[in-house]
Enzyme design. Structure first.
Site, PDB file in Angstrom:
ATOM      1  N   CYS C  10       0.788  -1.229   0.000  1.00 45.92           N
ATOM      2  CA  CYS C  10       0.000   0.000   0.000  1.00 45.92           C
ATOM      3  C   CYS C  10       0.821   1.281   0.000  1.00 45.92           C
ATOM      4  O   CYS C  10       2.009   1.285   0.322  1.00 45.92           O
ATOM      5  CB  CYS C  10      -0.872   0.084   1.254  1.00 45.92           C
ATOM      6  N   GLY C  38       0.910   0.284  -5.317  1.00 45.32           N
ATOM      7  CA  GLY C  38      -0.313  -0.516  -5.339  1.00 45.32           C
ATOM      8  C   GLY C  38      -1.177  -0.087  -6.497  1.00 45.32           C
ATOM      9  O   GLY C  38      -1.520   1.082  -6.595  1.00 45.32           O
ATOM     10  N   ASN C 112      -0.974   1.314   5.736  1.00 46.86           N
ATOM     11  CA  ASN C 112       0.062   0.593   4.990  1.00 46.86           C
ATOM     12  C   ASN C 112       0.837  -0.251   5.986  1.00 46.86           C
ATOM     13  O   ASN C 112       1.380   0.274   6.952  1.00 46.86           O
ATOM     14  CB  ASN C 112       1.012   1.573   4.295  1.00 46.86           C
ATOM     15  N   GLY C 113       0.867  -1.548   5.757  1.00 49.66           N
ATOM     16  CA  GLY C 113       1.610  -2.434   6.656  1.00 49.66           C
ATOM     17  C   GLY C 113       0.886  -3.733   6.892  1.00 49.66           C
ATOM     18  O   GLY C 113       0.008  -4.115   6.111  1.00 49.66           O
ATOM     19  N   CYS C 248      12.212  -1.258   6.964  1.00 47.81           N
ATOM     20  CA  CYS C 248      12.318  -2.295   5.919  1.00 47.81           C
ATOM     21  C   CYS C 248      13.371  -1.899   4.894  1.00 47.81           C
ATOM     22  O   CYS C 248      13.213  -0.915   4.176  1.00 47.81           O
ATOM     23  CB  CYS C 248      10.975  -2.469   5.228  1.00 47.81           C
ATOM     24  N   TYR C 254      13.881  -2.125  -3.741  1.00 45.54           N
ATOM     25  CA  TYR C 254      12.913  -2.348  -4.807  1.00 45.54           C
ATOM     26  C   TYR C 254      11.606  -1.552  -4.717  1.00 45.54           C
ATOM     27  O   TYR C 254      11.125  -1.045  -5.719  1.00 45.54           O
ATOM     28  CB  TYR C 254      12.595  -3.847  -4.881  1.00 45.54           C
ATOM     29  N   SER C 295      13.845  -1.867 -12.284  1.00 39.74           N
ATOM     30  CA  SER C 295      14.399  -1.952 -10.932  1.00 39.74           C
ATOM     31  C   SER C 295      15.898  -2.245 -10.895  1.00 39.74           C
ATOM     32  O   SER C 295      16.554  -1.989  -9.894  1.00 39.74           O
ATOM     33  CB  SER C 295      13.634  -2.991 -10.114  1.00 39.74           C
ATOM     34  N   ASP C 357      20.167  -7.192 -11.650  1.00 40.11           N
ATOM     35  CA  ASP C 357      18.775  -7.002 -11.230  1.00 40.11           C
ATOM     36  C   ASP C 357      18.750  -6.757  -9.729  1.00 40.11           C
ATOM     37  O   ASP C 357      19.742  -6.978  -9.034  1.00 40.11           O
ATOM     38  CB  ASP C 357      17.892  -8.190 -11.628  1.00 40.11           C
ATOM     39  N   ASP C 358      17.618  -6.287  -9.245  1.00 43.16           N
ATOM     40  CA  ASP C 358      17.541  -5.887  -7.838  1.00 43.16           C
ATOM     41  C   ASP C 358      17.389  -7.067  -6.885  1.00 43.16           C
ATOM     42  O   ASP C 358      17.838  -7.030  -5.758  1.00 43.16           O
ATOM     43  CB  ASP C 358      16.359  -4.942  -7.623  1.00 43.16           C
ATOM     44  N   CYS C 394       8.186 -12.602   4.566  1.00 41.32           N
ATOM     45  CA  CYS C 394       7.968 -11.338   5.275  1.00 41.32           C
ATOM     46  C   CYS C 394       6.579 -11.350   5.898  1.00 41.32           C
ATOM     47  O   CYS C 394       5.619 -11.796   5.292  1.00 41.32           O
ATOM     48  CB  CYS C 394       8.083 -10.164   4.296  1.00 41.32           C
ATOM     49  N   CYS C 445      15.313  -3.659   9.255  1.00 39.33           N
ATOM     50  CA  CYS C 445      14.846  -5.034   9.180  1.00 39.33           C
ATOM     51  C   CYS C 445      15.468  -5.646   7.936  1.00 39.33           C
ATOM     52  O   CYS C 445      15.452  -5.043   6.856  1.00 39.33           O
ATOM     53  CB  CYS C 445      13.327  -5.089   9.060  1.00 39.33           C
TER      54      CYS C 445
HETATM   55  N1  ADP Z   1       6.360   5.734 -10.994  1.00 39.74           N
HETATM   56  C1  ADP Z   1       7.314   4.852 -11.332  1.00 39.74           C
HETATM   57  N2  ADP Z   1       7.621   4.703 -12.599  1.00 39.74           N
HETATM   58  C2  ADP Z   1       8.532   3.833 -12.939  1.00 39.74           C
HETATM   59  N3  ADP Z   1       9.218   3.075 -12.129  1.00 39.74           N
HETATM   60  C3  ADP Z   1       8.982   3.190 -10.866  1.00 39.74           C
HETATM   61  C4  ADP Z   1       8.017   4.051 -10.427  1.00 39.74           C
HETATM   62  N4  ADP Z   1       7.923   3.949  -9.169  1.00 39.74           N
HETATM   63  C5  ADP Z   1       8.819   3.025  -8.797  1.00 39.74           C
HETATM   64  N5  ADP Z   1       9.481   2.563  -9.819  1.00 39.74           N
HETATM   65  C6  ADP Z   1      10.539   1.590  -9.750  1.00 39.74           C
HETATM   66  O1  ADP Z   1      10.293   0.566 -10.660  1.00 39.74           O
HETATM   67  C7  ADP Z   1      10.711  -0.660 -10.109  1.00 39.74           C
HETATM   68  C8  ADP Z   1       9.739  -1.729 -10.398  1.00 39.74           C
HETATM   69  O2  ADP Z   1       9.587  -1.855 -11.737  1.00 39.74           O
HETATM   70  P1  ADP Z   1      10.231  -2.957 -12.694  1.00 39.74           P
HETATM   71  O3  ADP Z   1      11.501  -3.492 -12.271  1.00 39.74           O
HETATM   72  O4  ADP Z   1      10.188  -2.289 -14.015  1.00 39.74           O
HETATM   73  O5  ADP Z   1       9.151  -4.063 -12.701  1.00 39.74           O
HETATM   74  P2  ADP Z   1       9.106  -5.397 -11.875  1.00 39.74           P
HETATM   75  O6  ADP Z   1       8.198  -5.075 -10.714  1.00 39.74           O
HETATM   76  O7  ADP Z   1       8.491  -6.313 -12.836  1.00 39.74           O
HETATM   77  O8  ADP Z   1      10.481  -5.733 -11.492  1.00 39.74           O
HETATM   78  C9  ADP Z   1      10.889  -0.460  -8.655  1.00 39.74           C
HETATM   79  O9  ADP Z   1      12.205  -0.591  -8.346  1.00 39.74           O
HETATM   80  C10 ADP Z   1      10.490   0.948  -8.411  1.00 39.74           C
HETATM   81  O10 ADP Z   1      11.390   1.571  -7.551  1.00 39.74           O
HETATM   82  S1  SF4 Z   2      11.228  -9.084   6.066  1.00 41.27           S
HETATM   83 FE1  SF4 Z   2      12.222  -8.098   4.288  1.00 41.27          FE
HETATM   84  S2  SF4 Z   2      10.548  -7.204   3.109  1.00 41.27           S
HETATM   85 FE2  SF4 Z   2       9.762  -7.706   5.174  1.00 41.27          FE
HETATM   86  S3  SF4 Z   2       9.980  -5.805   6.351  1.00 41.27           S
HETATM   87 FE3  SF4 Z   2      11.832  -7.028   6.714  1.00 41.27          FE
HETATM   88  S4  SF4 Z   2      13.273  -6.327   5.111  1.00 41.27           S
HETATM   89 FE4  SF4 Z   2      11.259  -5.626   4.519  1.00 41.27          FE
HETATM   90 MG    MG Z   3      12.279  -5.348 -11.891  1.00 44.51          MG
END
Ligand code: ADP
Ligand code: SF4
Ligand code: MG
Ligand code: ADP
Ligand code: ADP
Ligand code: ADP
Ligand code: SF4
Ligand code: SF4
Ligand code: SF4
Ligand code: MG
Ligand code: MG
Ligand code: MG
Lengths: 463, 463, 463, 463
Positions: C10, C38, C112-113, C248, C254, C295, C357-358, C394, C445
């Site tokens: 959220c 969300g 949110n939470g 978090c 991400y 990301s 990737d993240d 989580c 966390c």
């Molecule tokens: N308004 C936004 N427009 C584009 N990217 C955003 C926005 N807000 C957040 N993000 C970033 O985009 C990432 C998620 O998107 P992406 O990696 O493209 O998709 P997926 O969720 O499939 O990995 C997140 O890391 C987020 O921080």
């Molecule tokens: S368990 Fe991971 S995703 Fe959940 S609050 Fe902790 S750091 Fe964030």
């Molecule tokens: Mg991604």
């Protein structure tokens, strides 16, 4: 359950507004009053200082237009259309009015009827390179008119020539940047009336659209007449002096609204008289008279009055069956679903019932209704139909089943009686029907009853 | 034009399906038959092996549900609801059934009626910390029931206690993981009937929902009766032996469908008799009898029969006025818009007309209709109303205008006659009305006519 | 293809407007900036002189609200919510804000939470007779608060007690007729910031919502802090002096938007540093560095910079994949559908590629992306992940797969490398990750990586 | 904020399916990959055993088509279209493909480009009586083709003659009952490629649509080439041996997807090289290089690489701005709304920034972005544009502002620099741009930069 009716094709409405009222809203309410003539698409085109703005879509008038759209459709003249679309045609391309650009600018056309030689004309035009984007007659008329238009300096002259080429039934409204033109075919098959609101002229398929809008009924457009309205006034051109007219008598029987007056006859009144006539032609000893709502009610009123048998409401009709209603599956149906019509048991049980309907086309519905009455306890059911047996297809804008599905084209009256489970069955006679309209100004087409088509019909168009 | 009618609040339908038929579709068609009881929101909840799935939204039954939704709503029991929502409530939160989770699992409730001490109960519950997410009585009942439920091992016992606390009119359907419970208030104010389809029990506000679905009508739920259905069968609990019932007589006059039979009386038949009674109480010399469609038609049939005056269809009613219809602006209206009702001129012109309607609340509509008839050429218009003058507000689930807008609460009959422009005006008497229902099994509430409320009504709820 | 990501639950936004700007539109744009938190439902509630008006629905912010709705939502304070809804929940009932009526009037809550002892509290409340209409924690908080509220004269005191009962992660906005209250849980797990626009205070899950709206960022809400705004000003209540916070850390990795600053650290910057750290921890000899959009991009930028390996755009991401996009059938997929991500062949062919990737949750997506790169001609693919292996679920508001689907919980890094087809695989270390956030004001966390949950989690809630 | 870009008019996709895959879904995914070429209407027409079924509407591909529609669109060949519609055209009438009936049966046409002598041809056709129902070039081509078709026995011959009459840019797909025909104008202005999937041929505006669908890229359609596919195979007709081609160089700069390869050059690669070239032509001393997402990113990557200046993500782009997003009012905008693009402060603050974008048309956007960077703390902003100054209108299918709004047509580079508030401004040179495409197979149109139109343009069409 109600799918064995003939289907009307269209209704048209138009206005050339010399006053200050709201052109698009007037047209909206006009179409709304004509909604019974076609419920699957609707459209309005307005002439906004030479530009034609329009909106047409699948759906009912009240679904398609809202205040935003009507505000957008500003203009000093307008034409509108409601349409019953035959099956299999996907989406909106056949919706009307048709709006085109041709050598003299923009033009919008709305059409009610059927051109019997449209295929032939279309083919000829295609052979000269014309393309068609719809399957409607209206586009054929537009293409022909545009081509002929080249030869003439006035659209009236071109239209007059077009009228010598196209055959069939048509009530047309044509809106050009400067004019609003109304045309009725030389036999006057489809209705078209003219009215006046303040200094402005209005056209409509039926007069019922005038009553609620403060529009004064002037007269019917005459068979073969072309009426041209522009900002200088109104002009009538009689393109042909028809020897004989052939107004569709089925308009009185079923299509038109009971409160409309067309070619001198009020629809309710004609139906009521048909009930009286039926009582004379096919008297019966019974306890109550019921009409099948809504189309059978007026005749039932007349029958009851003439016969002295007590009139009662025999059925409840559920009016919430819209286009989005989910049709019961076969399984549900067999369980006895009769969602739309329910007998009023107290008036039926233990009674000998005269049941009046306007027409009997395939017979499937009448059979079900007779069954409902018997299940509700009717001891006898005497069916009386306020039109003669439908034996022939219509080529003039009405969607009739193929002949093999017209029960009266294939079976004796006695056979039909047995099939629908009635204790007796009586149709009004051709003469009887005619007598209900004898005060009118026209001769009538009765071809679907007597096979006497008012004109030759191209073979290729035969159903 | 038609906004001065009383408004019914709700209709309910429920089934505990022990057979193989389609639970959600049966409920869909059931609600569809009850659509006249509420057209602004609808909902269905099904019990899918202990989980309650549901869908409820603003709109008509046929708009909300499609095959996808009905396929999703699989279950062995279901309850449904249609609702008339009073103005100002935004969006769907008050739509029913209400689905909740409480100490014993999930539960769905559908309610028709009005709890007269709801505010008081709500306040008490709030003071104990209860939160409310809607403004509906139904949530008050649910919250109370859940709280009382703690004390008992069976929901029936809790519900019995709830019935000692809540006052007013209620026909309730409650669906729990294992049971379907139907309850009617001790005075039997709102209707509720029970039917059977194969081995399955069905409940409905009106019997008309049974006819079309192959459901056998069993009987009315009795005032104060609780009926519990589970997979072992059916059980009746009479919570109270009411000394006197108080079924709403207005159901017969206007709310219910003519083909429904409630508490032993068919609605059409009661209306027809009211017409006969009116002819006796207020005879008049005239040429034709017309009913204001649809609610005035049955009484008009009876009046015509009893008086010997000819019955005719007096009006065309345009049935395409849906919720999306754009209401004519003031300007349009002054120009003479009467979009929904148009007189059949041939039957009116030059005639002395008896015009029958079911009730007269504010008087605004009747005035317009009398005007229409006069404009169509009626030489005299004699108005006959098949219910007595409405002088008091209803607190039992019917949305009445405030007293100051009830014309009969503020004016003599003669004054009303003048106001609506009639040549004469006759209401049925209280006794006359009662006599139309005398064969029924109940005593009747007639409080809106005679002010004799069948119970005390909390001051704070007074309108 | 992209469905093996953790899902944020959220985002919240709120304003107490002491100035003249448009409350609902400010909230609309604020939610729009938080849309990434969300995308399945959204809602806005406004306080209109004591009455709460609201609209909440399934869909994205820009789909739900239009000018008509925003005009309707007039008020001097507002809270809004965007929500990711977990599967299986039908329709809008869980959408937020939750609007309730309780003993002190109306109240709206946005949350949110995740409350880890919600089931237990719910059960206790149910045993006291409370009913629940949704499955959300928010309703549990509301019910608890309402019950406790009875004992206190001020909502702040009740809320303080509630905070001693509920456990877990929560950033809450509560709007009452006179106040706007913001609360962050004692560990500060979910973000919440406060800003100021002219004389008005604004709250948001992330600071990115302030930048575009002329709102001055003030500070983070502190762990355990309650902030109360009314028309007299702003007041901070520190409910508890937390020994240790547990923000978090995945927000930086991400969830949050790169341009947000939370608890002292800018998200992009943390990600960039993670890239640098990765280059240090897992150096590799290669030709190009590519990030998986979006990301993975920031870490890729950092990695390229630190390693000196050339950064290139490696993929085209199709951004038109909305909620209505038809997912390719299995058949289509096997034919090689990779609709959403397409490699930039010129940068990949014949190259040794470092792919950043993240995070790597189930591994399914990474496997496909490695495949795409190889098919595009990459000679080697070295995968670097800017978070440590995700090994634990989580319980604090993030939707993680069950442990058995967390690939790193079940397989060695070498095994994962083989499974996804990479030539090498390197995850950032826990310490490395921590170092990217070391300038922040909090403890973190990292439970999903190291299993050290910052609080006990009820067994029954275990996934 | 982003409305001063050139607008691409269309994308086309077609398939003649000799295999078993799903024709309409392949076309759906193909159009989806071409969505960037037009986002306001889309359509698919399929050939179902000689009947053409189609659906076209306003909206994005994923909004218009669902499984029901795609199931309905069964056929063995299909063409599809996405379109950017210019303002003021109401509703769907100009959506493509255009489906017509002409002398040889049905035909569907999808068109990308612009016919420069369309008005003249239209007028001539109108003078011969042709009517037009849309304002699109496509209908002009269809009408002309139908007329010429009469003279020939094969459509190929007619089309060849049509190609001698129409002037301008066009990539056409034509579907007849038996054939699928692809045509590219003699100068090859708009892209068109051919691919193969199993035994079936596929056409697309860009190769990116092939990658994700398992379609093997074959080659570009050559300038002036007509390719005819039927169930006997494929046939190429070179209608004209062009001396010189004139492929639109702007496709590489901005319109096409980075992952597409057209006429021998990959788009990303061309953009990357433009960045390198820019670094050479306009070197600058700075701390970071940022690209304006998305169109400026590839060049930024190249610039950073060539200059050795560090590349960082400079902006967050909010991707949830759909067609239904409410544009901020003037009031909101003045308060500092920059909803769609937000600088990443940590990378900008205190830095000398090189900001790369693909083009600069009106200058309004660049001015705002420079402002954003300065407000975020950039000490210097050096703007580099990877295309030359846009000084002339395009007549070949691209929607350019009138000349007076082309900033480079009215102002010196120094003036522009001052206007947008940059510290320095450098455009790539015409030669530099050309050098990025020098490995391709074509000559290029660069008319919007250098005014050298590859053909005469009718005066009346001049903007
Ligand atoms: N308004 C936004 N427009 C584009 N990217 C955003 C926005 N807000 C957040 N993000 C970033 O985009 C990432 C998620 O998107 P992406 O990696 O493209 O998709 P997926 O969720 O499939 O990995 C997140 O890391 C987020 O921080
Ligand atoms: S368990 Fe991971 S995703 Fe959940 S609050 Fe902790 S750091 Fe964030
Ligand atoms: Mg991604
Ligand atoms: N606006 C209207 N509202 C109600 N009935 C109308 C309206 N217009 C026309 N009618 C009449 O209703 C009849 C058709 O309806 P009905 O008999 O109820 O259905 P069906 O077409 O199934 O027989 C026609 O005779 C027509 O004259
Ligand atoms: N399904 C139904 N279809 C038509 N009429 C119904 C239906 N159900 C109930 N009715 C009757 O219609 C009447 C209400 O309609 P009507 O008089 O036409 O409108 P109004 O509410 O404006 O007076 C009620 O008396 C009711 O009994
Ligand atoms: N499917 C796609 N998804 C994202 N970007 C694309 C896609 N297709 C093309 N692009 C590129 O995006 C750029 C246009 O987007 P962008 O610069 O973000 O917006 P704007 O049109 O406002 O400048 C074009 O250069 C185009 O090549
Ligand atoms: S054939 Fe019948 S329906 Fe057709 S025009 Fe003649 S009378 Fe009317
Ligand atoms: S007051 Fe009138 S409407 Fe209300 S329950 Fe009694 S009789 Fe019915
Ligand atoms: S004028 Fe410019 S945009 Fe137009 S075709 Fe030529 S290069 Fe392309
Ligand atoms: Mg009928
Ligand atoms: Mg009525
Ligand atoms: Mg751009």
């Amino acid at each position: 359950m109600f799918d064995d009716k003939l289907k009307e094709e269209c209704g048209v409405f138009g206005v050339y507004n010399n006053n200050e009222f709201d052109t698009s809203r007037l047209t909206y309410y006009g179409l709304f009053a004509l909604q019974h003539r076609g419920q699957e698409s609707a459209g309005i085109a307005v002439n906004n200082k030479g530009t034609i703005l329009y909106r047409k879509e699948m759906g009912m008038v009240s679904e398609i237009f809202d205040d935003v759209v009507l505000d957008y459709l500003k203009g000093h003249s307008a034409i509108g259309h409601v349409r019953y679309s035959t099956t299999g045609e996907s989406y909106a391309e056949n919706a009307q009015p048709l709006v085109i650009k041709y050598t003299k600018g923009h033009m919008a056309i709305a059409h009610n009827g059927n051109i019997t030689n449209a295929s032939k004309i279309k083919k000829e035009l295609e052979e000269q390179g014309t393309i068609f984007q719809t399957t409607s007659d209206t586009e054929v008329i537009a293409a022909l008119l545009s081509r002929i238009r080249i030869k003439y300096s006035a659209i009236e002259d071109a239209l007059r020539e077009v009228m010598t080429i196209i055959k069939g039934a048509y009530s047309l409204l044509i809106m050009t940047p400067n004019k609003l033109i109304a045309v009725r075919d030389p036999l006057g098959m489809r209705p078209l009336v003219i009215g006046k609101k303040e200094d402005s002229y209005v056209f409509s398929s039926e007069s019922c659209a005038f009553d609620s809008l403060g529009i004064k009924f002037i007269r019917d457009v005459e068979p073969g007449e072309m009426i041209v309205v522009n900002n200088e006034g109104i002009k009538s051109i009689q393109t042909e002096v028809p020897k004989k007219s052939a107004s569709c008598i089925f308009e009185y029987i079923y299509f038109a609204r009971p409160d409309s007056i067309m070619d001198g006859i009020e629809v309710y009144s004609a139906r009521y008289k048909a009930g009286i006539e039926l009582a004379k032609e096919h008297p019966v000893d019974a306890d109550v008279v019921v009409g099948v709502p809504d189309s059978g009610l007026a005749a039932a009123h007349g029958f009851a009055h003439a016969s002295g048998i007590k009139y009662v409401g025999g059925f409840m009709k559920n009016r919430y069956v819209g286009r989005t209603f989910i049709q019961p599956s076969q399984e549900m149906r067999e369980l006895g679903v009769h969602m739309k019509l329910n007998p009023i048991r107290s008036q039926i049980e233990g009674k000998r019932v005269v049941m009046i309907d306007d027409s009997l086309v395939r017979g499937t519905t009448s059979k079900k209704i007779v069954n409902l009455l018997k299940a509700a306890g009717a001891t006898e059911v005497h069916v009386r139909i306020s039109s003669p047996p439908v034996k022939h297809s219509c080529y003039f804008g009405i969607d009739t089943p193929e002949r093999k599905n017209l029960i009266a084209g294939n079976m004796s009256i006695d056979g039909i009686k047995d099939l629908i489970g009635a204790d007796s069955l009586g149709y009004i006679s051709n003469e009887g029907l005619l007598s209900t309209c004898k005060d009118g100004k026209r001769d009538y087409c009765m071809a679907c009853f007597n096979g006497k088509y008012p004109m030759d019909v191209d073979d290729e168009e035969e159903k």
